[in-house]
Design a protein around this motif. Sequence first.
Motif, short mmCIF file in Angstrom:
data_model
loop_
_atom_site.label_atom_id
_atom_site.label_comp_id
_atom_site.label_asym_id
_atom_site.label_seq_id
_atom_site.Cartn_x
_atom_site.Cartn_y
_atom_site.Cartn_z
N ASN A 1 0.80 -1.22 0.00
CA ASN A 1 0.00 0.00 0.00
C ASN A 1 0.83 1.27 0.00
O ASN A 1 0.30 2.35 -0.22
N LEU A 2 2.12 1.16 0.29
CA LEU A 2 2.96 2.36 0.34
C LEU A 2 3.20 2.86 -1.08
O LEU A 2 3.63 2.12 -1.95
N THR A 3 2.89 4.14 -1.31
CA THR A 3 3.04 4.71 -2.65
C THR A 3 4.52 4.94 -2.96
O THR A 3 5.34 4.97 -2.03
N PRO A 4 4.85 5.12 -4.23
CA PRO A 4 6.25 5.41 -4.57
C PRO A 4 6.85 6.58 -3.77
O PRO A 4 7.98 6.49 -3.30
N ILE A 5 6.09 7.65 -3.58
CA ILE A 5 6.65 8.79 -2.84
C ILE A 5 6.84 8.43 -1.37
O ILE A 5 7.80 8.89 -0.73
N GLU A 6 5.96 7.60 -0.81
CA GLU A 6 6.12 7.20 0.59
C GLU A 6 7.39 6.38 0.77
O GLU A 6 8.13 6.58 1.73
N VAL A 7 7.63 5.45 -0.16
CA VAL A 7 8.86 4.65 -0.10
C VAL A 7 10.08 5.58 -0.16
O VAL A 7 11.04 5.43 0.59
N GLU A 8 10.02 6.56 -1.05
CA GLU A 8 11.14 7.49 -1.19
C GLU A 8 11.36 8.30 0.09
O GLU A 8 12.50 8.45 0.55
N LYS A 9 10.28 8.81 0.67
CA LYS A 9 10.38 9.59 1.91
C LYS A 9 10.95 8.74 3.04
O LYS A 9 11.77 9.22 3.83
N ILE A 10 10.49 7.50 3.15
CA ILE A 10 10.99 6.62 4.22
C ILE A 10 12.48 6.36 4.03
O ILE A 10 13.27 6.41 4.98
N LYS A 11 12.89 6.12 2.79
CA LYS A 11 14.32 5.93 2.49
C LYS A 11 15.12 7.17 2.90
O LYS A 11 16.18 7.07 3.53
N GLU A 12 14.60 8.35 2.56
CA GLU A 12 15.31 9.60 2.89
C GLU A 12 15.43 9.79 4.40
O GLU A 12 16.47 10.22 4.89
N GLU A 13 14.36 9.45 5.13
CA GLU A 13 14.40 9.63 6.58
C GLU A 13 15.42 8.69 7.23
O GLU A 13 16.15 9.07 8.14
N ILE A 14 15.46 7.44 6.75
CA ILE A 14 16.41 6.47 7.31
C ILE A 14 17.84 6.89 6.95
O ILE A 14 18.77 6.74 7.75
N ALA A 15 18.01 7.48 5.75
CA ALA A 15 19.33 7.95 5.32
C ALA A 15 19.85 9.05 6.24
O ALA A 15 21.07 9.19 6.42
N LYS A 16 18.94 9.81 6.87
CA LYS A 16 19.36 10.87 7.80
C LYS A 16 20.10 10.31 9.01
O LYS A 16 20.75 11.04 9.75
#
Length: 421
Positions: A165-180
């Motif tokens: 259910n996670l949209t492409p932008i949600e996956v991207e945002k989650i990746k960015e947050e973990i990268a922080k």
Amino acid sequence: MSKPLQTNPIKLSQPMGALLCFLGIKNCMPLMHGAQGCASFSKVFFTRHFSDPIAIQTTAVNDITAVIDGGEYSISEAIKNITKKVTPDLVGLFTTGMTETKGDDIKGASVLLKDEQLMCYVNTPDFEGGLESGFAKSIEAIVDQLVKEQESIDSNKAVIIPNVNLTPIEVEKIKEEIAKFGFEVYALPDLSDSLDGHLGLKQGALSSGGISVEEIKSLGDASVVISIGASVKKAGDLLQTKNEKMEHLHFDTISGLLATDAFYKALMEFKTISKPHPSVVRWRKRLQDALLDTHFAIGGTKMIIALEADQALSVATTVLEAGADIKTIVVPTKTTLLDHLECEVLVGDFEDVEERLEDADLLITNFHGERIAYEHHKALLLRGYPNYETVGNQLINDTLYEGSCYLLFSLANLINSSAHH
């Protein structure tokens, strides 16, 4: 009382979940083993939802080949035809109800063809499970068949396993947050750069982005796997078996204030960091303010949610914090995930939704709920698959602090504007 049949189903099939998973792998060709119509339906469905071309091939089994062929012939013919035109890094082979009922040996077919084409096979009959399980089973198959076992750990490498259910932008945002937190982050699968609505050079012969096969093979040295959504918890456990030093952090949802707090807290503990990135703190304050600003509209609004279980939990978690009164959650397949909520939870279809709509103000579901919301003069927030009504579905963000703000604002504005009508 549960009905013997679904009259107006919410449910989507396992093969459709498998298709989405394989579309998150770079240069992958999803190959649906079944009749031509099964693949055509899924292709049109997702093309309309994403407003983007969808790569898929079919073994085009018909009533004749179904009787005389154990699957090997039609699969090898399909591989021959595919590789004439394109060179996939991976073929994702998944089944449908017909070929499962026949009992075709897709593992055997894959083994026979392994010198010609790297393949990953998964059994996804459409007479059981649904979108979530088809997606999750495919991730499990990929992990099982492609990821190499490793002894050592790269302490800065993280893998997220998103639910369907996670949209492409949600996956991207989650990746960015973990990268922080200092991680190099991979997502399996990664729809954030395949179905994110970017303008591609050439259209849709193979999946246009995603995690590469080489990256998948070497996921075994990640220090942590983070699974998001109950449907993919098992996939996270499976990846962890590839390296005994790997840790597994699981979250049923990372939507709403408290669930997002728990997500960042777990990452801070894992990395022994005492203070998160300033942007995390800023967005948390914005969400606190959003809860305050929206609770006048959302508080006491009677809602019905009809979505896949993981998404139903995420949406419910966020809106309950703003005081929503959820009457019923209707899910397409069996789950225990929502048992802790105080509202009625049932496995059902749009008929069940419609029976309960009279007493509610608002419905949160996919495009197929539009007719009944309109007939009953109820407000409708479109979420889930499919959404044929609006463009930009790939960029809808309901997750973490930021997405939760957007969801609350959308909902409050919808409630306020429908009150005026």
